[in-house]
Design a protein around this motif. Structure first.
Motif, short mmCIF file in Angstrom:
data_model
loop_
_atom_site.label_atom_id
_atom_site.label_comp_id
_atom_site.label_asym_id
_atom_site.label_seq_id
_atom_site.Cartn_x
_atom_site.Cartn_y
_atom_site.Cartn_z
N MET A 156 0.89 -1.23 0.05
CA MET A 156 -0.04 0.04 -0.03
C MET A 156 0.83 1.24 -0.02
SD MET A 156 -3.71 -0.83 1.02
CE MET A 156 -3.98 0.71 1.68
N ARG A 157 2.09 1.07 0.61
CA ARG A 157 2.91 2.43 0.75
C ARG A 157 3.65 2.47 -0.46
NH1 ARG A 157 6.15 0.27 4.39
NH2 ARG A 157 7.76 0.10 2.97
N TRP A 158 3.82 1.46 -1.29
CA TRP A 158 4.53 1.56 -2.56
C TRP A 158 3.52 2.34 -3.64
CZ3 TRP A 158 7.75 -3.44 -3.61
CH2 TRP A 158 8.89 -3.31 -2.89
N LEU A 159 2.14 1.86 -3.58
CA LEU A 159 0.96 2.50 -4.16
C LEU A 159 1.03 3.90 -4.12
CD1 LEU A 159 -1.63 -0.63 -4.22
CD2 LEU A 159 -0.05 0.14 -6.01
N THR A 160 0.87 4.33 -2.82
CA THR A 160 0.89 5.75 -2.44
C THR A 160 2.23 6.43 -2.92
OG1 THR A 160 -0.37 5.14 -0.27
CG2 THR A 160 0.69 7.25 -0.58
N THR A 161 3.34 5.79 -3.09
CA THR A 161 4.43 6.65 -3.35
C THR A 161 4.43 6.97 -4.93
OG1 THR A 161 5.72 5.70 -1.47
CG2 THR A 161 6.90 6.37 -3.47
N GLY A 162 3.82 5.81 -5.35
CA GLY A 162 3.73 5.91 -7.02
C GLY A 162 2.45 6.61 -7.37
N HIS A 163 1.61 7.29 -6.52
CA HIS A 163 0.46 8.00 -6.89
C HIS A 163 -0.27 7.31 -7.61
CE1 HIS A 163 2.86 11.54 -5.51
NE2 HIS A 163 3.78 11.24 -6.42
N ASP A 185 -3.99 5.82 -7.23
CA ASP A 185 -5.11 5.89 -6.29
C ASP A 185 -5.44 4.44 -5.91
OD1 ASP A 185 -4.91 8.39 -5.97
OD2 ASP A 185 -6.18 8.83 -7.84
N HIS A 186 -6.04 4.23 -4.82
CA HIS A 186 -6.35 2.77 -4.36
C HIS A 186 -7.03 2.91 -3.00
CE1 HIS A 186 -2.41 3.47 -2.10
NE2 HIS A 186 -3.21 2.90 -1.09
N TYR A 187 -7.92 1.91 -2.63
CA TYR A 187 -8.49 1.68 -1.22
C TYR A 187 -8.58 0.37 -1.12
CZ TYR A 187 -12.91 1.41 -3.97
OH TYR A 187 -13.96 0.50 -4.78
N ILE A 188 -9.09 -0.16 0.36
CA ILE A 188 -9.35 -1.42 0.49
C ILE A 188 -11.09 -1.20 1.01
CG2 ILE A 188 -9.07 -3.19 2.53
CD1 ILE A 188 -6.25 -2.43 2.44
N CYS A 189 -11.61 -2.44 0.50
CA CYS A 189 -13.33 -2.18 0.74
C CYS A 189 -13.34 -3.38 1.98
CB CYS A 189 -13.93 -2.70 -0.22
SG CYS A 189 -13.73 -4.26 -0.90
N GLU A 190 -14.44 -3.30 2.50
CA GLU A 190 -14.69 -4.23 3.93
C GLU A 190 -15.12 -5.55 3.33
OE1 GLU A 190 -18.95 -2.82 4.88
OE2 GLU A 190 -17.46 -1.47 5.33
N HIS A 191 -15.10 -5.76 1.80
CA HIS A 191 -15.85 -6.87 1.58
C HIS A 191 -14.78 -8.12 1.03
CE1 HIS A 191 -19.92 -5.26 2.05
NE2 HIS A 191 -19.39 -4.19 1.16
N CYS A 192 -13.44 -7.62 0.79
CA CYS A 192 -12.61 -8.48 0.24
C CYS A 192 -11.34 -8.08 0.94
CB CYS A 192 -12.52 -8.50 -1.54
SG CYS A 192 -11.98 -6.91 -2.17
#
Length: 141
Positions: free
Chosen positions: A1-8, A10-17
């Motif tokens: 997740m940190r690498w995705l943020t560093t690479g700009h 956009d992402h998120y984690i949902c509560e279903h998976c």
């Protein structure tokens, strides 16, 4: 997740998976979900695209060409009885030997770009199951 943020990316984690949803790809017309699954020895990027039932036969006939035009992606059709057919677009990353942040970001960017181009192409071919805008009834004079 940190690498995705560093690479700009956009992402998120949902509560279903337990997948990390990729917002840029998931926001495309026809895309149901686009996720990154990180496991112990690998990472898998998958995108599910909803397909019109009447486009299923021409799409299946075109799968070989699509897989050849997008060699970094695995493209196949998934049909479940109670849903519209889906095109699955996937990429698999081997991570057991290790992967550097710049390698990961490059692979993710290339995968997302190829997926976006593929979705655009199948949209231009008329394969996507999109909600058509309702026509306004014309007045009869």
């Amino acid at each position: 997740m940190r690498w995705l943020t560093t690479g700009h990316i956009d992402h998120y984690i949902c509560e279903h998976c337990h997948g990390i949803h990729l917002s840029d790809v998931q926001g495309l017309d026809g895309v149901l979900e686009s996720r990154l699954f990180v496991e112990h020895e690998d990472a898998i990027v998958t995108t599910e695209v909803e397909i019109r039932p009447t486009a299923l036969l021409p799409l299946v006939a075109d799968l070989t060409r699509l897989n050849m035009n997008y060699p970094s992606l695995k493209v196949f059709v998934d049909i479940v009885d109670d849903n519209l057919p889906r095109l699955i677009v996937a990429n698999y990353l081997h991570t057991q030997a290790g992967i550097e942040q710049h390698q990961f970001l490059w692979i993710m960017q290339q995968t997302m770009m190829a997926t976006q181009q593929l979705v655009q192409e199948i949209g231009e071919l008329g394969f996507l199951a999109l909600d058509e805008p309702q026509k306004q009834p014309s007045a009869v004079h």
